[in-house]
Design a protein around this motif. Structure first.
Motif, PDB file in Angstrom:
ATOM      1  N   GLN A  92       3.909  10.371   8.259  1.00 50.34           N
ATOM      2  CA  GLN A  92       3.162   9.485   7.370  1.00 50.34           C
ATOM      3  C   GLN A  92       1.661   9.567   7.662  1.00 50.34           C
ATOM      4  OE1 GLN A  92       4.471   8.080   4.699  1.00 50.34           O
ATOM      5  NE2 GLN A  92       6.356   9.042   5.360  1.00 50.34           N
ATOM      6  N   THR A 150      -0.384   6.638  -1.798  1.00 47.10           N
ATOM      7  CA  THR A 150      -1.232   6.939  -0.644  1.00 47.10           C
ATOM      8  C   THR A 150      -2.528   7.610  -1.075  1.00 47.10           C
ATOM      9  OG1 THR A 150      -0.113   9.045  -0.263  1.00 47.10           O
ATOM     10  CG2 THR A 150       0.678   7.161   0.987  1.00 47.10           C
ATOM     11  N   TYR A 166       5.459   6.583  -3.598  1.00 48.56           N
ATOM     12  CA  TYR A 166       4.793   6.330  -2.323  1.00 48.56           C
ATOM     13  C   TYR A 166       3.716   7.378  -2.069  1.00 48.56           C
ATOM     14  CZ  TYR A 166       3.915   5.803   2.630  1.00 48.56           C
ATOM     15  OH  TYR A 166       3.298   5.646   3.837  1.00 48.56           O
ATOM     16  N   ASN A 167       4.045   8.646  -2.321  1.00 53.21           N
ATOM     17  CA  ASN A 167       3.073   9.712  -2.092  1.00 53.21           C
ATOM     18  C   ASN A 167       1.850   9.555  -2.991  1.00 53.21           C
ATOM     19  OD1 ASN A 167       4.745  10.851  -0.186  1.00 53.21           O
ATOM     20  ND2 ASN A 167       5.665  12.291  -1.613  1.00 53.21           N
ATOM     21  N   ASN A 213       0.964  -1.803   7.410  1.00 55.97           N
ATOM     22  CA  ASN A 213       1.376  -2.374   6.131  1.00 55.97           C
ATOM     23  C   ASN A 213       2.581  -1.653   5.535  1.00 55.97           C
ATOM     24  OD1 ASN A 213      -0.499  -4.539   5.773  1.00 55.97           O
ATOM     25  ND2 ASN A 213      -2.085  -2.998   5.498  1.00 55.97           N
ATOM     26  N   SER A 214       2.592  -0.314   5.623  1.00 56.63           N
ATOM     27  CA  SER A 214       3.712   0.461   5.087  1.00 56.63           C
ATOM     28  C   SER A 214       5.012   0.109   5.795  1.00 56.63           C
ATOM     29  CB  SER A 214       3.458   1.965   5.243  1.00 56.63           C
ATOM     30  OG  SER A 214       2.349   2.362   4.505  1.00 56.63           O
ATOM     31  N   VAL A 254      -2.972   1.085   7.415  1.00 53.17           N
ATOM     32  CA  VAL A 254      -2.065   1.564   6.365  1.00 53.17           C
ATOM     33  C   VAL A 254      -0.650   1.687   6.906  1.00 53.17           C
ATOM     34  CG1 VAL A 254      -1.545   3.532   4.876  1.00 53.17           C
ATOM     35  CG2 VAL A 254      -3.895   2.751   5.106  1.00 53.17           C
ATOM     36  N   LEU A 255      -0.508   2.227   8.110  1.00 51.75           N
ATOM     37  CA  LEU A 255       0.816   2.368   8.708  1.00 51.75           C
ATOM     38  C   LEU A 255       1.476   1.020   8.952  1.00 51.75           C
ATOM     39  CD1 LEU A 255       0.485   5.290  11.253  1.00 51.75           C
ATOM     40  CD2 LEU A 255       1.922   5.179   9.240  1.00 51.75           C
ATOM     41  N   ILE A 302      -0.967  10.708   4.777  1.00 56.57           N
ATOM     42  CA  ILE A 302      -2.097   9.865   4.385  1.00 56.57           C
ATOM     43  C   ILE A 302      -3.415  10.607   4.589  1.00 56.57           C
ATOM     44  CG2 ILE A 302      -3.351   7.749   4.956  1.00 56.57           C
ATOM     45  CD1 ILE A 302      -0.529   6.550   5.647  1.00 56.57           C
ATOM     46  N   ILE A 338       6.345  -3.372   4.941  1.00 62.38           N
ATOM     47  CA  ILE A 338       7.056  -3.410   3.658  1.00 62.38           C
ATOM     48  C   ILE A 338       8.426  -2.750   3.788  1.00 62.38           C
ATOM     49  CG2 ILE A 338       7.021  -2.525   1.282  1.00 62.38           C
ATOM     50  CD1 ILE A 338       3.937  -2.926   1.395  1.00 62.38           C
ATOM     51  N   LEU A 339       8.472  -1.576   4.418  1.00 63.11           N
ATOM     52  CA  LEU A 339       9.759  -0.898   4.597  1.00 63.11           C
ATOM     53  C   LEU A 339      10.711  -1.731   5.449  1.00 63.11           C
ATOM     54  CD1 LEU A 339       8.558   2.758   5.179  1.00 63.11           C
ATOM     55  CD2 LEU A 339       9.728   1.863   3.173  1.00 63.11           C
ATOM     56  N   ASN A 341       9.943   8.071  -3.414  1.00 65.58           N
ATOM     57  CA  ASN A 341       9.124   8.912  -2.544  1.00 65.58           C
ATOM     58  C   ASN A 341       7.898   9.429  -3.286  1.00 65.58           C
ATOM     59  OD1 ASN A 341       8.476  10.228  -0.152  1.00 65.58           O
ATOM     60  ND2 ASN A 341       9.536  12.082  -0.765  1.00 65.58           N
TER      61      ASN A 341
END
Length: 145
Positions: free
Chosen positions: A73, A16, A12-13, A31-32, A28-29, A77, A35-36, A9
């Motif tokens: 998220q 960003t 990730y933070n 792509n995020s 960005v969302l 961001i 991946i998740l 976490n």
């Protein structure tokens, strides 16, 4: 496992913060979550017994979780694009407060005095860090323009 989650976490933070502000939040969302979703799919392929089909009673939670995640998220961001990470990071400590509130509300879990005391200590420390890093911009008088 909790330590691994905290490290992931935090990574990730911080990642960003490195995102170019010219890239759209939607990109960005997407792509995020790609991946998740890929990581989650790989884990389910490796251990399919992990999947539990939600019941009808759990369906509202099952639908609400991604909505809340997307909103959080987006806010993270946007905050990391606007402010310095050192100003945004202390607000993550409020997760403790909200976790206690939602834990009580949703699961009837009462936090212990140790949890309340530790959470209060962490939140106050986060607020002190935020306040000590805050440098107000000096106001200019009309004569200085």
């Amino acid at each position: 496992m909790p330590l691994l989650i905290a490290i992931a976490n935090s990574g990730y933070n911080l990642l960003t913060k490195t995102i170019d502000s010219n890239i759209s939040l939607l990109s960005v969302l997407i792509n995020s979550f790609f991946i998740l979703g890929s990581v989650a799919s790989l884990l389910l392929l490796a251990q399919p017994q992990m999947w539990k089909t939600p019941t009808l009673e759990a369906l509202p939670y099952f639908i609400t979780i991604p909505i809340v995640t997307i909103i959080s998220q987006l806010c993270l961001i946007k905050a990391m694009n606007i402010a310095e990470a050192s100003h945004v990071a202390p607000f993550f400590y409020f997760q403790i407060v909200f976790s206690c509130i939602f834990g009580y509300w949703l699961f009837d879990e009462l936090p212990t005095y140790n949890i309340l005391g530790g959470g209060l200590f962490i939140v106050v420390a986060g607020l002190l860090i935020t306040y000590s890093n805050y440098r107000p911009t000096p106001k200019t008088s009309p004569n200085e323009r």
